[in-house]
Design a protein around this motif. Structure first.
Motif, PDB file in Angstrom:
ATOM      1  N   MET A 249       7.313  -3.442  -9.521  1.00  0.00           N
ATOM      2  CA  MET A 249       6.930  -2.043  -9.307  1.00  0.00           C
ATOM      3  C   MET A 249       8.123  -1.136  -9.576  1.00  0.00           C
ATOM      4  SD  MET A 249       5.682  -0.420  -5.698  1.00  0.00           S
ATOM      5  CE  MET A 249       5.349   1.326  -5.577  1.00  0.00           C
ATOM      6  N   ASP A 250       7.872   0.005 -10.212  1.00  0.00           N
ATOM      7  CA  ASP A 250       8.940   0.984 -10.428  1.00  0.00           C
ATOM      8  C   ASP A 250       9.339   1.583  -9.083  1.00  0.00           C
ATOM      9  OD1 ASP A 250       8.833   0.489 -13.093  1.00  0.00           O
ATOM     10  OD2 ASP A 250       7.443   2.133 -13.518  1.00  0.00           O
ATOM     11  N   ARG A 251      10.264   2.516  -9.123  1.00  0.00           N
ATOM     12  CA  ARG A 251      10.830   3.084  -7.902  1.00  0.00           C
ATOM     13  C   ARG A 251       9.777   3.721  -7.008  1.00  0.00           C
ATOM     14  NH1 ARG A 251      14.046   7.629  -9.200  1.00  0.00           N
ATOM     15  NH2 ARG A 251      12.539   7.920 -10.885  1.00  0.00           N
ATOM     16  N   LEU A 252       9.798   3.371  -5.755  1.00  0.00           N
ATOM     17  CA  LEU A 252       9.059   4.094  -4.724  1.00  0.00           C
ATOM     18  C   LEU A 252      10.099   4.903  -3.970  1.00  0.00           C
ATOM     19  CD1 LEU A 252       6.309   4.505  -3.297  1.00  0.00           C
ATOM     20  CD2 LEU A 252       6.997   2.698  -1.701  1.00  0.00           C
ATOM     21  N   ILE A 253       9.898   6.211  -3.921  1.00  0.00           N
ATOM     22  CA  ILE A 253      10.918   7.132  -3.422  1.00  0.00           C
ATOM     23  C   ILE A 253      10.521   7.671  -2.053  1.00  0.00           C
ATOM     24  CG2 ILE A 253      12.153   9.297  -3.879  1.00  0.00           C
ATOM     25  CD1 ILE A 253      12.794   7.089  -5.863  1.00  0.00           C
ATOM     26  N   LEU A 254      11.524   7.813  -1.181  1.00  0.00           N
ATOM     27  CA  LEU A 254      11.376   8.519   0.087  1.00  0.00           C
ATOM     28  C   LEU A 254      12.008   9.898  -0.055  1.00  0.00           C
ATOM     29  CD1 LEU A 254      10.655   8.511   3.172  1.00  0.00           C
ATOM     30  CD2 LEU A 254      12.984   7.684   3.553  1.00  0.00           C
ATOM     31  N   ALA A 255      11.287  10.942   0.377  1.00  0.00           N
ATOM     32  CA  ALA A 255      11.812  12.314   0.304  1.00  0.00           C
ATOM     33  C   ALA A 255      11.659  12.983   1.661  1.00  0.00           C
ATOM     34  CB  ALA A 255      11.084  13.115  -0.773  1.00  0.00           C
ATOM     35  N   ASP A 256      12.456  14.026   1.888  1.00  0.00           N
ATOM     36  CA  ASP A 256      12.388  14.719   3.167  1.00  0.00           C
ATOM     37  C   ASP A 256      11.239  15.734   3.168  1.00  0.00           C
ATOM     38  OD1 ASP A 256      13.236  16.973   1.769  1.00  0.00           O
ATOM     39  OD2 ASP A 256      15.287  16.902   2.531  1.00  0.00           O
ATOM     40  N   THR A 257      11.177  16.542   4.193  1.00  0.00           N
ATOM     41  CA  THR A 257      10.055  17.477   4.336  1.00  0.00           C
ATOM     42  C   THR A 257      10.039  18.561   3.257  1.00  0.00           C
ATOM     43  OG1 THR A 257      11.347  18.813   5.888  1.00  0.00           O
ATOM     44  CG2 THR A 257       9.920  17.105   6.825  1.00  0.00           C
ATOM     45  N   GLU A 258      11.179  18.775   2.581  1.00  0.00           N
ATOM     46  CA  GLU A 258      11.252  19.742   1.482  1.00  0.00           C
ATOM     47  C   GLU A 258      11.123  19.047   0.128  1.00  0.00           C
ATOM     48  OE1 GLU A 258      11.319  22.960   2.047  1.00  0.00           O
ATOM     49  OE2 GLU A 258      11.308  22.540   4.209  1.00  0.00           O
ATOM     50  N   ARG A 259      10.767  17.770   0.137  1.00  0.00           N
ATOM     51  CA  ARG A 259      10.586  16.931  -1.049  1.00  0.00           C
ATOM     52  C   ARG A 259      11.894  16.682  -1.797  1.00  0.00           C
ATOM     53  NH1 ARG A 259       6.748  20.648  -1.321  1.00  0.00           N
ATOM     54  NH2 ARG A 259       7.219  21.481  -3.407  1.00  0.00           N
ATOM     55  N   ARG A 260      12.996  16.772  -1.077  1.00  0.00           N
ATOM     56  CA  ARG A 260      14.288  16.373  -1.648  1.00  0.00           C
ATOM     57  C   ARG A 260      14.398  14.857  -1.542  1.00  0.00           C
ATOM     58  NH1 ARG A 260      16.232  21.217   1.405  1.00  0.00           N
ATOM     59  NH2 ARG A 260      16.371  19.780   3.162  1.00  0.00           N
ATOM     60  N   GLU A 261      14.706  14.206  -2.650  1.00  0.00           N
ATOM     61  CA  GLU A 261      14.741  12.746  -2.669  1.00  0.00           C
ATOM     62  C   GLU A 261      15.898  12.221  -1.819  1.00  0.00           C
ATOM     63  OE1 GLU A 261      14.476  11.110  -6.578  1.00  0.00           O
ATOM     64  OE2 GLU A 261      12.850  12.463  -7.182  1.00  0.00           O
ATOM     65  N   ILE A 262      15.588  11.222  -1.004  1.00  0.00           N
ATOM     66  CA  ILE A 262      16.599  10.629  -0.123  1.00  0.00           C
ATOM     67  C   ILE A 262      17.073   9.290  -0.674  1.00  0.00           C
ATOM     68  CG2 ILE A 262      17.020   9.695   2.185  1.00  0.00           C
ATOM     69  CD1 ILE A 262      14.945  11.686   3.239  1.00  0.00           C
ATOM     70  N   LYS A 263      16.116   8.419  -1.017  1.00  0.00           N
ATOM     71  CA  LYS A 263      16.506   7.090  -1.491  1.00  0.00           C
ATOM     72  C   LYS A 263      15.295   6.379  -2.074  1.00  0.00           C
ATOM     73  CE  LYS A 263      15.752   5.025   3.106  1.00  0.00           C
ATOM     74  NZ  LYS A 263      16.384   4.331   4.248  1.00  0.00           N
ATOM     75  N   ALA A 264      15.588   5.351  -2.886  1.00  0.00           N
ATOM     76  CA  ALA A 264      14.543   4.439  -3.327  1.00  0.00           C
ATOM     77  C   ALA A 264      14.255   3.460  -2.191  1.00  0.00           C
ATOM     78  CB  ALA A 264      14.988   3.692  -4.576  1.00  0.00           C
ATOM     79  N   LEU A 265      12.998   3.152  -2.008  1.00  0.00           N
ATOM     80  CA  LEU A 265      12.612   2.249  -0.927  1.00  0.00           C
ATOM     81  C   LEU A 265      12.591   0.816  -1.438  1.00  0.00           C
ATOM     82  CD1 LEU A 265       9.767   4.365   0.706  1.00  0.00           C
ATOM     83  CD2 LEU A 265      12.074   3.953   1.577  1.00  0.00           C
ATOM     84  N   LEU A 266      13.515   0.025  -0.927  1.00  0.00           N
ATOM     85  CA  LEU A 266      13.632  -1.379  -1.301  1.00  0.00           C
ATOM     86  C   LEU A 266      13.274  -2.255  -0.107  1.00  0.00           C
ATOM     87  CD1 LEU A 266      17.062  -1.104  -3.158  1.00  0.00           C
ATOM     88  CD2 LEU A 266      14.765  -0.954  -4.154  1.00  0.00           C
ATOM     89  N   ASN A 267      12.782  -3.410  -0.380  1.00  0.00           N
ATOM     90  CA  ASN A 267      12.468  -4.396   0.666  1.00  0.00           C
ATOM     91  C   ASN A 267      11.492  -3.847   1.706  1.00  0.00           C
ATOM     92  OD1 ASN A 267      14.356  -6.221  -0.531  1.00  0.00           O
ATOM     93  ND2 ASN A 267      16.004  -5.098   0.489  1.00  0.00           N
ATOM     94  N   VAL A 268      10.537  -3.041   1.256  1.00  0.00           N
ATOM     95  CA  VAL A 268       9.452  -2.605   2.128  1.00  0.00           C
ATOM     96  C   VAL A 268       8.132  -3.017   1.472  1.00  0.00           C
ATOM     97  CG1 VAL A 268      10.751  -0.636   3.022  1.00  0.00           C
ATOM     98  CG2 VAL A 268       9.205  -0.312   1.092  1.00  0.00           C
ATOM     99  N   SER A 269       7.159  -3.372   2.269  1.00  0.00           N
ATOM    100  CA  SER A 269       5.830  -3.666   1.725  1.00  0.00           C
ATOM    101  C   SER A 269       4.958  -2.430   1.896  1.00  0.00           C
ATOM    102  CB  SER A 269       5.213  -4.879   2.414  1.00  0.00           C
ATOM    103  OG  SER A 269       5.093  -4.659   3.806  1.00  0.00           O
ATOM    104  N   MET A 270       3.939  -2.302   1.043  1.00  0.00           N
ATOM    105  CA  MET A 270       3.121  -1.098   1.027  1.00  0.00           C
ATOM    106  C   MET A 270       1.663  -1.456   0.832  1.00  0.00           C
ATOM    107  SD  MET A 270       3.079   1.997  -1.790  1.00  0.00           S
ATOM    108  CE  MET A 270       2.290   0.896  -2.974  1.00  0.00           C
ATOM    109  N   ASP A 271       0.797  -0.698   1.477  1.00  0.00           N
ATOM    110  CA  ASP A 271      -0.652  -0.773   1.270  1.00  0.00           C
ATOM    111  C   ASP A 271      -1.139   0.665   1.165  1.00  0.00           C
ATOM    112  OD1 ASP A 271      -3.447  -0.918   1.525  1.00  0.00           O
ATOM    113  OD2 ASP A 271      -3.327  -2.756   2.702  1.00  0.00           O
ATOM    114  N   ILE A 272      -1.648   1.050  -0.013  1.00  0.00           N
ATOM    115  CA  ILE A 272      -2.102   2.432  -0.206  1.00  0.00           C
ATOM    116  C   ILE A 272      -3.507   2.420  -0.791  1.00  0.00           C
ATOM    117  CG2 ILE A 272      -0.871   2.577  -2.422  1.00  0.00           C
ATOM    118  CD1 ILE A 272      -0.533   5.624  -1.802  1.00  0.00           C
ATOM    119  N   ASP A 273      -4.418   3.064  -0.094  1.00  0.00           N
ATOM    120  CA  ASP A 273      -5.831   3.145  -0.460  1.00  0.00           C
ATOM    121  C   ASP A 273      -6.089   4.579  -0.925  1.00  0.00           C
ATOM    122  OD1 ASP A 273      -8.678   3.686  -0.182  1.00  0.00           O
ATOM    123  OD2 ASP A 273      -8.841   1.812   0.931  1.00  0.00           O
ATOM    124  N   LEU A 274      -6.251   4.768  -2.239  1.00  0.00           N
ATOM    125  CA  LEU A 274      -6.244   6.123  -2.792  1.00  0.00           C
ATOM    126  C   LEU A 274      -7.443   6.955  -2.384  1.00  0.00           C
ATOM    127  CD1 LEU A 274      -4.974   5.610  -6.461  1.00  0.00           C
ATOM    128  CD2 LEU A 274      -3.651   6.144  -4.407  1.00  0.00           C
TER     129      LEU A 274
END
Length: 330
Positions: A1-26
Motif C-alpha cells: 500500500m502507498d503512504r497512509l498519512i496522518l494529519a492534524d485538525t488543519e490537515r497539516r501532514e504529521i507523518k506516514a502511518l507505518l505498522n498500523v492495520s486498517m479497515d475502511i468501509d467506504l
C-alpha cells in the motif's frame, strides 16, 4: 500500500502511518478503524484530525478513540468522506415542499457541498457538459444519497479523491464522472476464475395495491403493475394465473410521496435478478457505481449489477485486501 498519512485538525501532514492495520468501509458503514500498537502510540492522533491516502478515496476524519488496557492496540476510528456527506441534509427552502435544482452537474454539486465543509470538500471546476433540470430531492434526504441519486439519473457517479498540496492544506476533490458498464466490455464467468451466484426470480409480485392516507372508502388507493421489461406502469400486463398481488400500506408518508416510496418497495418484490460475486480476486480497478456482469454458461443465465461498496483492509505490514460489494449484497 502507498503512504497512509496522518494529519492534524488543519490537515497539516504529521507523518506516514507505518505498522498500523486498517479497515475502511467506504459506503456501507462509511467509517474506518486503525489499530495502533500501544508501544507506537503518541499524542499526534487527535480528535478532528485526518487520515488519507493521497489520490484515492481512502481517508476520513478522526472522531473516536477506543482503548482497552487488556489489549495491545488502540483503535482510532472515524467517518469516511462519504460518511461525512451522509451526515448532512438537503432541506427544502422555507415555504417550499421540496428542494429543486437545475444546472451543470459540478455547478449544482458545488452549491450543495462546498458551503457545508469550510474548504475541506471542493468540487471540480471542469464542465461535464451534462445538466439536470428542475431535479427534485426527497424531503430531508441526506446529502450523499441525494447527490448519488441525482447523478445516477444521468448515468453519472460520484468520484472522491484526497488531493495533496505543497503550499497549503490538502482537500477532498469531488467529481461527477460517467458510470462505466464493464458488463458490456468484459463478461466475467467461471472461466475467469471468479465464483458468483445468480438468482433469476420469475415468481415475484406483479400487481401492487397502494393504500395511503385516509379511512375506508375515502382512503387514497391506486394500483401499480410490473411489466416484462422491468418497468412499473399504471396499466396491467399480467392477468389470471400469472397475476400475483401485493398490498402496500403507507399512512405515514405525505400523499405526493407515497407513489415514489411504493415504487421503491415494488422493485424489491417483483421479478428480478440477484447477482453476488466473489470479487476479492477481481483483477481490475472499478469504482462505486460501476457495473459488473457475469454469465453461467450451463444455465445461460446472465445478469449485471453496480458496485455498491468497497472495503479496504491492511495488516500491520501494509498488505492490502480489497473487497467489492455489489448492489443488494449483504
Amino acid at each position: 500500500m502507498d503512504r497512509l498519512i496522518l494529519a492534524d485538525t488543519e490537515r497539516r501532514e504529521i507523518k506516514a502511518l507505518l505498522n498500523v492495520s486498517m479497515d475502511i468501509d467506504l459506503n456501507e458503514t462509511k467509517d474506518f478503524e486503525l489499530s495502533v500498537h500501544r508501544s507506537a502510540w503518541d499524542d499526534t492522533y487527535q480528535y478532528g484530525g485526518y487520515i488519507f491516502k493521497p489520490g484515492t478515496e481512502i481517508g476520513g476524519r478522526i472522531g473516536r478513540l477506543n482503548t482497552d488496557t487488556a489489549l495491545e492496540t488502540v483503535k482510532v476510528c472515524g467517518l469516511t468522506w462519504r460518511g461525512m456527506l451522509n451526515r448532512k441534509v438537503i432541506e427544502p427552502p422555507a415555504g417550499q415542499d421540496y428542494r429543486r435544482i437545475s444546472g451543470e452537474l459540478h455547478e449544482v454539486m458545488k452549491e450543495l457541498i462546498e458551503p457545508e465543509f469550510e474548504g475541506l470538500f471542493l468540487v471540480s471546476e471542469a464542465d461535464t457538459g451534462v445538466t439536470v433540470k428542475n431535479h427534485k430531492f426527497e424531503r430531508y434526504t441526506d446529502l450523499l444519497s441525494g447527490i448519488i441519486k441525482m447523478l445516477k439519473s444521468v448515468k453519472y457517479k460520484l468520484r472522491i479523491t484526497y488531493q495533496e498540496e505543497s503550499q497549503r492544506a490538502g482537500y477532498v476533490l469531488v467529481e461527477a464522472v460517467p458510470i462505466i458498464d464493464y458488463s458490456s466490455q468484459i463478461e466475467l464467468s467461471s472461466d475467469s476464475g471468479l465464483d458468483f451466484q445468480l438468482n433469476d426470480i420469475r415468481n415475484g409480485y406483479n400487481h401492487m395495491i397502494v393504500a395511503g392516507k385516509g379511512e375506508l372508502a375515502e382512503r387514497n388507493v391506486f394500483h401499480l403493475y410490473a411489466w416484462p421489461d422491468g418497468s412499473i406502469r399504471k396499466t396491467p400486463y399480467y392477468t389470471g394465473i400469472d397475476e400475483r398481488v401485493y398490498v402496500y400500506e403507507n399512512t405515514s408518508t405525505e400523499t405526493e410521496e407515497v407513489e415514489e416510496k411504493a415504487r421503491e418497495e415494488f422493485a424489491e418484490l417483483m421479478n428480478r435478478q440477484e447477482f453476488t460475486m466473489n470479487t476479492s480476486d477481481l483483477q481490475m480497478e472499478v469504482g462505486i457505481g460501476d457495473i459488473l456482469g457475469g454469465r453461467d454458461y450451463l444455465t445461460g443465465v446472465y445478469m449485471a449489477k453496480p458496485v455498491e461498496n468497497i472495503i479496504y483492509t491492511t495488516d500491520a505490514y501494509g498488505t492490502m485486501n480489497v473487497e467489492y460489494q455489489l448492489e443488494g449484497e449483504d
